[in-house]
Motif scaffolding. Structure first.
Motif, mmCIF file in Angstrom:
data_model
loop_
_atom_site.group_PDB
_atom_site.id
_atom_site.type_symbol
_atom_site.label_atom_id
_atom_site.label_comp_id
_atom_site.label_asym_id
_atom_site.label_seq_id
_atom_site.Cartn_x
_atom_site.Cartn_y
_atom_site.Cartn_z
ATOM 1 N N LYS A 1 0.816 -1.204 0.000
ATOM 2 C CA LYS A 1 0.000 0.000 0.000
ATOM 3 C C LYS A 1 0.853 1.260 0.000
ATOM 4 N N LEU A 2 0.530 2.136 -0.940
ATOM 5 C CA LEU A 2 1.272 3.371 -1.156
ATOM 6 C C LEU A 2 0.735 4.480 -0.256
ATOM 7 N N ALA A 3 1.474 5.592 -0.196
ATOM 8 C CA ALA A 3 1.042 6.735 0.623
ATOM 9 C C ALA A 3 -0.348 7.211 0.198
ATOM 10 N N SER A 4 -0.650 7.050 -1.084
ATOM 11 C CA SER A 4 -1.950 7.539 -1.578
ATOM 12 C C SER A 4 -3.129 6.709 -1.077
ATOM 13 N N SER A 5 -2.846 5.615 -0.348
ATOM 14 C CA SER A 5 -3.943 4.801 0.205
ATOM 15 C C SER A 5 -4.370 5.275 1.601
ATOM 16 N N THR A 6 -3.568 6.136 2.208
ATOM 17 C CA THR A 6 -3.771 6.497 3.627
ATOM 18 C C THR A 6 -5.067 7.295 3.838
ATOM 19 N N PRO A 7 -5.873 6.880 4.820
ATOM 20 C CA PRO A 7 -7.166 7.528 5.035
ATOM 21 C C PRO A 7 -7.047 8.808 5.865
ATOM 22 N N THR A 8 -6.481 9.821 5.239
ATOM 23 C CA THR A 8 -6.387 11.125 5.901
ATOM 24 C C THR A 8 -7.793 11.661 6.135
ATOM 25 N N ALA A 9 -7.894 12.655 6.997
ATOM 26 C CA ALA A 9 -9.226 13.129 7.422
ATOM 27 C C ALA A 9 -10.124 13.466 6.227
ATOM 28 N N ASP A 10 -9.528 14.036 5.186
ATOM 29 C CA ASP A 10 -10.360 14.440 4.039
ATOM 30 C C ASP A 10 -10.819 13.251 3.199
ATOM 31 N N THR B 1 5.725 -14.555 -6.746
ATOM 32 C CA THR B 1 5.046 -13.341 -6.282
ATOM 33 C C THR B 1 4.769 -12.370 -7.414
ATOM 34 N N GLN B 2 3.578 -11.785 -7.418
ATOM 35 C CA GLN B 2 3.341 -10.604 -8.246
ATOM 36 C C GLN B 2 3.105 -9.432 -7.310
ATOM 37 N N LEU B 3 3.629 -8.272 -7.691
ATOM 38 C CA LEU B 3 3.452 -7.057 -6.886
ATOM 39 C C LEU B 3 2.446 -6.185 -7.617
ATOM 40 N N LYS B 4 1.296 -5.992 -6.992
ATOM 41 C CA LYS B 4 0.165 -5.374 -7.687
ATOM 42 C C LYS B 4 -0.177 -4.054 -6.998
ATOM 43 N N PHE B 5 0.285 -2.964 -7.605
ATOM 44 C CA PHE B 5 0.094 -1.651 -6.982
ATOM 45 C C PHE B 5 -1.200 -0.998 -7.457
ATOM 46 N N VAL B 6 -1.986 -0.505 -6.528
ATOM 47 C CA VAL B 6 -3.166 0.295 -6.877
ATOM 48 C C VAL B 6 -2.668 1.707 -7.195
ATOM 49 N N VAL B 7 -2.896 2.133 -8.433
ATOM 50 C CA VAL B 7 -2.360 3.424 -8.867
ATOM 51 C C VAL B 7 -3.492 4.436 -9.007
ATOM 52 N N THR B 8 -3.302 5.577 -8.315
ATOM 53 C CA THR B 8 -4.323 6.634 -8.379
ATOM 54 C C THR B 8 -3.915 7.712 -9.378
ATOM 55 N N GLY B 9 -2.635 7.739 -9.754
ATOM 56 C CA GLY B 9 -2.171 8.753 -10.706
ATOM 57 C C GLY B 9 -0.655 8.729 -10.793
ATOM 58 N N ARG B 10 -0.118 9.579 -11.633
ATOM 59 C CA ARG B 10 1.325 9.640 -11.861
ATOM 60 C C ARG B 10 2.101 9.877 -10.568
ATOM 61 N N GLU B 11 1.466 10.574 -9.612
ATOM 62 C CA GLU B 11 2.141 10.887 -8.334
ATOM 63 C C GLU B 11 2.584 9.623 -7.609
ATOM 64 N N ASP B 12 1.982 8.486 -7.902
ATOM 65 C CA ASP B 12 2.356 7.248 -7.202
ATOM 66 C C ASP B 12 3.655 6.630 -7.729
ATOM 67 N N MET B 13 4.076 7.045 -8.913
ATOM 68 C CA MET B 13 5.151 6.300 -9.577
ATOM 69 C C MET B 13 6.494 6.412 -8.864
ATOM 70 N N ALA B 14 6.799 7.568 -8.294
ATOM 71 C CA ALA B 14 8.098 7.716 -7.623
ATOM 72 C C ALA B 14 8.181 6.745 -6.448
ATOM 73 N N GLU B 15 7.097 6.609 -5.714
ATOM 74 C CA GLU B 15 7.106 5.688 -4.559
ATOM 75 C C GLU B 15 7.227 4.232 -5.038
ATOM 76 N N ILE B 16 6.542 3.905 -6.128
ATOM 77 C CA ILE B 16 6.636 2.532 -6.652
ATOM 78 C C ILE B 16 8.070 2.240 -7.089
ATOM 79 N N GLU B 17 8.662 3.152 -7.834
ATOM 80 C CA GLU B 17 10.029 2.948 -8.323
ATOM 81 C C GLU B 17 11.013 2.767 -7.158
ATOM 82 N N ARG B 18 10.838 3.602 -6.132
ATOM 83 C CA ARG B 18 11.743 3.535 -4.976
ATOM 84 C C ARG B 18 11.550 2.219 -4.221
ATOM 85 N N LEU B 19 10.313 1.816 -4.071
ATOM 86 C CA LEU B 19 10.027 0.592 -3.324
ATOM 87 C C LEU B 19 10.550 -0.636 -4.077
ATOM 88 N N VAL B 20 10.352 -0.675 -5.377
ATOM 89 C CA VAL B 20 10.837 -1.817 -6.166
ATOM 90 C C VAL B 20 12.368 -1.892 -6.072
#
Ligand SMILES: C[S@@+](CC[C@H](N)C(=O)[O-])C[C@H]1O[C@@H](n2cnc3c(N)ncnc32)[C@H](O)[C@@H]1O
Ligand SMILES: Nc1nc2[nH]cc(C(=O)O)c2c(=O)[nH]1
Ligand code: SF4
Ligand SMILES: [Mg+2]
Length: 260
Positions: A139-148, A180-199
């Motif tokens: 789960k990427l940062a974009s999955s976090t249930p912030t107040a909004d 293993t397959q790594l299956k990232f839920v992508v909400t937009g281009r903003e997620d790609m830096a985190e995916i690249e770093r994590l991989v």
């Protein structure tokens, strides 16, 4: 079939049990086509356990995470319900199926009977059980249930979710133990830096090879309309970054209705 409301086609006895008795909290059990990942399109029996250690704001299985509903069933009875279907593939999902010790017992029994098993997991728990395909969705940062974005209140889960959502050691263990397959839920281009770093970090931490086509980008979206808005962007990102794209066939076909 939400088993908490009469499940069509499945006739198994509920227990009064709980985790102590080795039973499993089951939210639904049904046959469908695998909608996601490497095995998309393969007829499979889905066993959906209830309960999760995370709270993604976009969770498409709200009734296993934010507001869990389930009945308890003995592992033998779950196995019996699976055997009522004519299928070679079983997908164990949730909620987070690996928070339940009895998921390991179920996986053992399924392996003994020759089923191909896929486990859909958020990658924070390493089981001790046979699995043919670990379908890990870190789960990427974009999955976090912030107040909004909290579907259920004021962001009270945000800190816990943030602390728990990534465990590099667990991910490396999973990659080293299972196909293993790594299956990232992508909400937009903003997620790609985190995916690249994590991989990259995972490639350093794990002994097994992580190929670009073991990395899958899946568009976020619980409904056809939501997917319509994200899938082309995510497909373009897969092409640009050299990762695999996965559709969400069950959403395209059935709009993610229960039991599909
Ligand atoms: C409900 S989760 C259950 C398994 C496990 N808890 C996990 O997250 O991997 C099943 C799959 O659905 C994905 N998913 C959940 N909500 C989604 C959404 N709104 N859009 C796209 N994929 C979603 C998860 O990332 C995971 O791959
Ligand atoms: N058809 C279908 N395929 C799926 N693949 C993973 C699913 C899940 O919820 O884990 C899922 C699901 O809910 N339905
Ligand atoms: S980890 Fe999976 S089940 Fe748990 S909240 Fe996130 S998507 Fe839902
Ligand atoms: Mg699903």
């Amino acid at each position: 079939m939400p088993v908490a409301n009469d499940a069509p086609g499945v006739d198994i006895e509920r227990t009064d049990g709980d985790a102590e008795t080795g039973d499993l909290p089951i939210n639904e059990l049904f046959q469908s086509l695998q909608g996601e990942g490497r095995l998309a399109g393969v007829p499979s029996v889905f066993v959906r356990t209830s309960g999760c250690n995370l709270r993604c704001w976009f969770c498409d299985s709200y009734h296993t995470s934010w507001e869990p509903t389930h009945d308890w069933f003995a592992v033998d009875d779950v196995l019996g319900a699976i055997e009522d279907y004519d299928a070679d593939h079983v997908v164990l999902t949730g909620g987070e199926p690996l928070i339940h010790d009895s998921s390991e017992a179920l996986l053992e029994r399924l392996a003994d009977r020759g089923y191909h098993t896929t486990v859909e997991t958020n990658g924070t728990v390493v089981p001790d059980a046979p699995i043919d395909l670990a379908s890990v969705s870190p789960k990427l940062a974009s999955s976090t249930p912030t107040a909004d974005r909290d579907p259920d209140g004021d962001g009270e889960w945000a800190d816990r979710h943030e602390e728990r959502r990534l465990d590099l050691d667990a991910l490396a263990d999973l990659v080293d133990t299972y196909d293993t397959q790594l299956k990232f839920v992508v909400t937009g281009r903003e997620d790609m830096a985190e995916i690249e770093r994590l991989v990259e970090r995972l490639r350093d931490a794990a002994s097994a090879r992580v190929r670009d086509d073991d990395v899958l980008l899946m568009p976020e979206g619980q409904t056809r309309d939501q997917l319509e808005a994200t899938r082309e962007t995510v497909a373009d990102l897969a092409l640009e970054f050299g990762y695999r794209y996965t559709p969400r066939l069950h959403v395209d076909l059935w709009n993610d209705a229960p039991g599909t």
